[in-house]
Design an enzyme around this catalytic site. Structure first.
Site, PDB file in Angstrom:
ATOM      1  N   HIS A  58       4.893   8.903 -11.325  1.00 58.72           N
ATOM      2  CA  HIS A  58       4.781   9.147 -12.774  1.00 58.72           C
ATOM      3  C   HIS A  58       3.653   8.317 -13.363  1.00 58.72           C
ATOM      4  O   HIS A  58       3.118   7.408 -12.721  1.00 58.72           O
ATOM      5  CB  HIS A  58       6.096   8.806 -13.486  1.00 58.72           C
ATOM      6  CG  HIS A  58       6.456   7.345 -13.418  1.00 58.72           C
ATOM      7  ND1 HIS A  58       6.924   6.746 -12.264  1.00 58.72           N
ATOM      8  CD2 HIS A  58       6.401   6.378 -14.351  1.00 58.72           C
ATOM      9  CE1 HIS A  58       7.149   5.467 -12.495  1.00 58.72           C
ATOM     10  NE2 HIS A  58       6.827   5.209 -13.760  1.00 58.72           N
ATOM     11  N   ASP A  80       3.187   6.239 -17.126  1.00 59.49           N
ATOM     12  CA  ASP A  80       4.150   5.797 -18.136  1.00 59.49           C
ATOM     13  C   ASP A  80       3.952   6.499 -19.474  1.00 59.49           C
ATOM     14  O   ASP A  80       2.818   6.691 -19.923  1.00 59.49           O
ATOM     15  CB  ASP A  80       4.046   4.274 -18.319  1.00 59.49           C
ATOM     16  CG  ASP A  80       4.650   3.545 -17.124  1.00 59.49           C
ATOM     17  OD1 ASP A  80       5.582   4.100 -16.497  1.00 59.49           O
ATOM     18  OD2 ASP A  80       4.185   2.443 -16.802  1.00 59.49           O
ATOM     19  N   HIS A  91       2.065   6.007 -10.507  1.00 61.58           N
ATOM     20  CA  HIS A  91       2.678   4.960  -9.692  1.00 61.58           C
ATOM     21  C   HIS A  91       4.134   5.310  -9.416  1.00 61.58           C
ATOM     22  O   HIS A  91       4.703   6.186 -10.061  1.00 61.58           O
ATOM     23  CB  HIS A  91       2.588   3.596 -10.391  1.00 61.58           C
ATOM     24  CG  HIS A  91       3.294   3.560 -11.712  1.00 61.58           C
ATOM     25  ND1 HIS A  91       2.748   4.064 -12.866  1.00 61.58           N
ATOM     26  CD2 HIS A  91       4.525   3.086 -12.063  1.00 61.58           C
ATOM     27  CE1 HIS A  91       3.594   3.910 -13.874  1.00 61.58           C
ATOM     28  NE2 HIS A  91       4.680   3.316 -13.413  1.00 61.58           N
ATOM     29  N   ARG A 134       8.256  -6.154 -17.891  1.00 66.10           N
ATOM     30  CA  ARG A 134       7.262  -5.108 -18.139  1.00 66.10           C
ATOM     31  C   ARG A 134       6.782  -5.118 -19.592  1.00 66.10           C
ATOM     32  O   ARG A 134       7.596  -5.186 -20.519  1.00 66.10           O
ATOM     33  CB  ARG A 134       7.851  -3.732 -17.825  1.00 66.10           C
ATOM     34  CG  ARG A 134       6.799  -2.662 -17.692  1.00 66.10           C
ATOM     35  CD  ARG A 134       7.437  -1.314 -17.424  1.00 66.10           C
ATOM     36  NE  ARG A 134       7.712  -0.666 -18.698  1.00 66.10           N
ATOM     37  CZ  ARG A 134       7.643   0.654 -18.895  1.00 66.10           C
ATOM     38  NH1 ARG A 134       7.337   1.461 -17.909  1.00 66.10           N
ATOM     39  NH2 ARG A 134       7.897   1.162 -20.074  1.00 66.10           N
TER      40      ARG A 134
END
Ligand code: SIN
Length: 280
Positions: free
Chosen positions: A105, A107, A255, A271
Site C-alpha cells: 500500500h 499511506d 510498502h 509513526r
C-alpha cells in the site's frame, strides 16, 4: 553536523549516520536530508534516541506532522504519533490481532489529500523478522511497455478505506469515521510535485475500481499493474535496527509490513505522517 550517506538498496534507499536529531539540524543539513529523501525515496536515519515530542519536532524538517485520527493508537503524549505494535488488536472489530500495513500500500490514499511522507521510528525491534518492504514506483512506471503507458494515461482509480479488493483485514472504524471518509478518485500515474517525475500511483489495499471501466476489465488492469510494480527488481527490504527512523515518500513508493517475527517477540514503532498535496 556532517551527514554520512550510504546506499542501502542500490536503486533506492539510503542510510544516514552521524546525526543526532535531539539537536535541530542546521539549514544545510535539513536541506541535505530532504534532498537525500527525494533522491533515494527511502531514508533510514540510524541510531536515534528520541522522546515522543522531540521525535515529532525533528520530523518537521520534512514537513508538517498531521494529527492522528485513531484515538486508541495515538501516543498519550503526542497527538501526531501513532503507535504500531505487535500487540495491536482490532478493538472495534473482532478483537483479533491486527498487523497494520501487512499488504502492499501507499499511506492515506483513501483520502482526497493523502500524506506525502511517513516516518517510522523503531522503538522495539525484533531480533529476527518484522522487515518493511518497499517498491520503487518511478522505476515501475518507467519500465512499463509504451502501450501500457498510453493505456493508463488519464485513467483514475477509486480509492476507499475498506476496499472489496483489499489483501488483508483493515481496522474497523466507527460509522461516524466511515461517514467522514467518502471514496476518492486519484490518477493511476501521478507526477511528483517536487521532482516532476511520473510514478505509478497504486494502492492494492484501497483501490476499488478504475473509473469508467467495467469491473472485470478494471480488475484485470489493476492486477496487471500491481503484479508489475511489486516485482523483486523494484523492491528494497529494510531490516530494522533499534533506533532507526525510516522516512519514505508515499508519492513514489509502496510498502508493506512483515509480521514474521517469532511469537512473543515485541515490535513497536512510532509513526508520524506529514501533509501532502492532491495527487495529479
Ligand atoms: C505501515 O504500513 O505504515 C507500517 C509498516 C511497518 O510496520 O513496517
Amino acid at each position: 553536523m556532517s551527514l554520512s550517506l550510504t546506499s542501502l538498496g542500490g536503486h533506492m534507499a539510503a542510510a544516514v549516520e552521524g546525526i543526532d536529531l535531539n539537536q535541530p539540524p542546521d539549514t544545510t543539513t535539513a536541506g541535505d536530508l530532504r534532498r537525500a529523501l527525494l533522491d533515494h525515496l527511502v531514508l533510514c536515519i540510524r541510531g536515534q534516541a528520541l522522546a515522543p515530542l522531540p521525535y515529532r519536532d525533528a520530523m518537521r524538517v520534512f514537513g508538517t506532522p498531521m494529527k492522528q485520527i485513531t484515538p486508541a493508537a495515538t501516543h498519550p503524549d503526542c497527538d501526531e504519533i501513532l503507535v504500531l505494535s505487535s500487540e495491536d488488536r482490532d478493538t472495534l472489530g473482532d478483537g483479533k490481532k491486527l498487523v497494520v500495513g501487512a499488504h502492499w500500500h501507499t499511506d492515506d490514499s483513501y483520502k482526497a489529500v493523502p500524506c506525502a511522507l511517513t516516518m517510522l521510528y523503531g522503538i522495539d525491534v525484533p531480533a529476527t523478522g518484522g522487515d518493511t518492504q518497499f517498491t520503487n514506483m518511478y522505476a515501475a512506471y518507467d519500465r512499463l511497455p509504451a502501450a501500457m503507458k498510453d493505456r493508463i494515461a488519464g485513467l483514475s482509480a477509486i480509492h476507499t478505506y475498506d476496499s472489496s479488493r483489499k489483501g488483508t483485514r483493515v481496522a474497523k472504524r466507527t460509522d461516524t469515521d466511515m461517514a467522514r471518509m467518502p471514496a476518492v478518485t486519484h490518477p493511476l500515474v501521478r507526477t511528483h510535485p517536487e521532482t516532476g517525475r511520473k510514478a505509478l500511483y497504486l494502492n492494492p489495499n484501497r483501490m476499488e475500481q478504475v473509473a469508467g471501466l467495467e469491473r472485470a476489465e478494471s480488475d484485470a488492469l489493476l492486477d496487471a499493474l500491481i503484479a508489475h510494480a511489486i516485482q523483486p527488481q523494484y523492491q528494497y527490504r529494510h531490516r530494522w535496527q533499534q533506533g532507526d527512523i525510516v522516512v519514505w515518500d508515499n508519492r513514489c513508493t509502496m510498502h508493506k509490513a512483515n509480521a514474521d517475527y517469532p511469537e512473543g517477540a515485541r515490535r513497536r514503532m512510532h509513526r508520524v505522517i506529514v501533509e501532502g498535496t492532491v495527487p495529479v
